[in-house]
Design an enzyme around this catalytic site. Structure first.
Site, PDB file in Angstrom:
ATOM      1  N   ASP A  34      14.085  24.196   3.962  1.00 32.38           N
ATOM      2  CA  ASP A  34      13.147  23.294   4.483  1.00 32.38           C
ATOM      3  C   ASP A  34      12.345  23.931   5.498  1.00 32.38           C
ATOM      4  OD1 ASP A  34      13.810  20.464   6.781  1.00 32.38           O
ATOM      5  OD2 ASP A  34      12.088  21.056   5.917  1.00 32.38           O
ATOM      6  N   SER A 198      -6.302  22.344   8.451  1.00 33.15           N
ATOM      7  CA  SER A 198      -7.269  22.392   7.199  1.00 33.15           C
ATOM      8  C   SER A 198      -8.732  21.876   7.733  1.00 33.15           C
ATOM      9  CB  SER A 198      -6.608  21.346   6.090  1.00 33.15           C
ATOM     10  OG  SER A 198      -7.605  21.089   5.044  1.00 33.15           O
TER      11      SER A 198
HETATM   12  C1  LIG Z   1      15.961  15.925   5.041  1.00 29.83           C
HETATM   13  C2  LIG Z   1      14.725  16.065   5.199  1.00 29.83           C
HETATM   14  C3  LIG Z   1      13.730  17.590   5.951  1.00 29.83           C
HETATM   15  C4  LIG Z   1      12.717  16.805   6.093  1.00 29.83           C
HETATM   16  C5  LIG Z   1      11.354  17.753   6.145  1.00 29.83           C
HETATM   17  N1  LIG Z   1      11.444  18.493   7.331  1.00 29.83           N
HETATM   18  N2  LIG Z   1      12.680  15.477   5.943  1.00 29.83           N
HETATM   19  C6  LIG Z   1      11.410  14.690   5.957  1.00 29.83           C
HETATM   20  N3  LIG Z   1      13.748  14.854   5.509  1.00 29.83           N
END
Ligand SMILES: Cc1cc(CN)n(C)n1
Length: 329
Positions: A34, A198
Site C-alpha cells: 500500500d 496532475s
Molecule cells: C486497507 C486500506 C488501505 C487504503 C489506502 N491506503 N485504504 C483506503 N484501505
C-alpha cells in the site's frame, strides 16, 4: 542489489496481494502493498480468533529472530474507515530476494470487520513515507526505507495490471515494462504520501482541459477518486449515468463502453480505457455498472488508486533529493 515480486489482483482488481516471508523459520504471508500508508502490519496469534476468517497469522513466538519492541504499540485507520491495532516486533522480512533483518513487524491484536472479511489478505505492507508510520512512542521505518540503502537505485516501480499478475520492482527500472517515454513529476511527500499534481484531464477523444488535481498515487485504494467537478464532467458524457446515493457512487449502463478518461502526469498522459471505468456490475441484472472513477469529496485530495495505476507503469523514486514520481504507459 535489486528485487522483484509478483502481485496478484483479487476479484474486480479490488486489491493486489503480494507474498512476503517473516521470521525464522520463515512464515509466508500474503499482504496488500500500500503506497498510501507506511505501516507493515500482519494478522497475528495475538488476535482473538473471532477476528480471523482464514487469514494466515504471524506467530512471533515461533520465530527465533523475533524481538519484541517493549512498550511500543500501533493503531491505524484507513480512508475507507477500516482499522487495526496491536504491538510491535523486530524480525527478518523477505520480499523476493530482498531481506531486511530487523524490520518492524506490527502484530495485530485487533482488526476491523473489513479485514476479518477479507479472507485472502494477511495484512498490509506500507510503501508510503516513514514519517506517517503509526508506531508509538517511536515510529518505525518502512521496508523500502530499510532496504533503500542497498538498492542499486533508491526507487521502486509499480506495475499493476487488469485481471493479471503484475509486479513491484525494487532498485531498477525494467525497460521491458514500458514503451515510449517516461514522464517524471515532482513528489510532494509533505503529508507522507506519494503526492503529485496532475495538470488536467480529457474525456474520450475530447480536448485536454487544464484543471490542477492534487492527489496521491495509492496502490491500496481500488478506485480513481477525483474532484467532483471533474467526475461530473466525465459522467455527463455517458448516456444514463447518474449518482446513486444508495450505492454511494455514479452508476451507468454497462454498454456501450464509456469514453476513456485521460489524466496528465507532468508533460505526459495516462489513459484509463473506458472498459476499465466500468468497474463492476452495480446490479444483479448486470445492466448497470459501478464507475471506477468517483468523487474525492471529504478526503482533502484526490486518490489515484488502482484504476488509475493499472493502466500504466508507475515508478516511485525515493531519492534523497525531492523524490521523483514517474508514470508512463
Ligand atoms: C486497507 C486500506 C488501505 C487504503 C489506502 N491506503 N485504504 C483506503 N484501505
Amino acid at each position: 542489489t535489486t528485487g522483484a515480486i509478483a502481485t496478484d489482483p483479487e476479484k474486480h482488481d479490488v486489491e493486489y496481494l503480494t507474498p512476503i516471508s517473516v521470521g525464522t523459520p520463515s512464515q509466508d504471508l500474503i499482504v496488500d502493498f500500500d503506497t498510501g500508508s507506511s505501516d507493515l502490519w500482519v494478522f497475528s496469534t495475538e488476535m482473538s480468533t473471532s477476528d480471523i476468517k482464514g487469514q494466515t497469522m504471524y506467530d512471533p513466538n515461533n520465530s527465533s529472530t523475533s524481538e519484541k519492541v517493549q512498550g511500543s504499540t500501533w493503531k491505524i485507520t484507513y480512508g475507507d474507515g477500516s482499522s487495526s491495532s496491536g504491538d510491535v516486533y523486530l524480525d527478518t522480512v523477505t520480499i523476493g530476494n530482498l531481506t531486511v533483518p530487523n524490520q518492524a513487524v506490527e502484530a495485530a491484536k485487533k482488526v476491523s470487520a473489513e479485514f476479518t472479511d477479507d479472507s485472502h489478505n494477511d495484512g498490509l505492507l506500507g510503501l508510503g513515507f516513514s514519517a506517517i508510520n503509526t508506531v508509538q512512542p517511536t515510529p518505525q521505518n518502512t521496508f523500502f526505507d530499510n532496504i533503500k540503502g542497498i538498492l542499486d537505485a533508491p526507487l521502486f516501480t509499480v506495475d499493476l495490471k487488469h485481471g493479471a499478475p503484475g509486479s513491484f520492482n525494487f532498485g531498477y527500472i525494467d525497460p521491458a515494462a514500458y514503451i515510449g517515454n517516461i514522464s517524471w513529476t515532482p513528489v510532494d511527500s509533505s503529508q507522507g504520501f506519494w503526492g503529485f499534481t496532475s495538470p488536467g484531464y480529457a474525456v474520450g477523444t475530447g480536448a485536454f482541459r487544464n484543471h490542477s488535481m492534487s492527489g496521491i498515487a495509492d496502490t491500496g485504494t481500488t478506485l480513481l477518486l477525483l474532484p467532483k467537478s471533474v467526475v461530473s464532467a466525465y459522467y455527463k458524457e455517458i448516456q444514463g449515468a447518474q449518482y446513486d446515493s444508495d450505492q454511494g457512487g455514479y452508476i451507468f449502463p454497462c454498454s456501450p463502453t464509456p469514453p476513456d478518461f485521460v489524466f496528465g502526469v507532468n508533460n505526459g498522459i495516462v489513459t484509463v480505457p473506458g472498459d476499465m471505468v466500468s468497474y463492476a456490475p452495480a446490479d444483479s441484472a448486470n445492466q448497470n455498472c459501478f464507475g471506477g472513477i468517483q468523487k474525492d469529496t471529504g478526503i482533502g485530495f484526490s486518490i489515484f488508486g488502482d484504476v488509475a495505476l493499472k493502466t500504466s507503469f508507475v515508478r516511485s523514486h525515493g531519492s534523497i533529493v525531492p523524490g521523483h514520481y514517474a508514470d508512463c504507459d
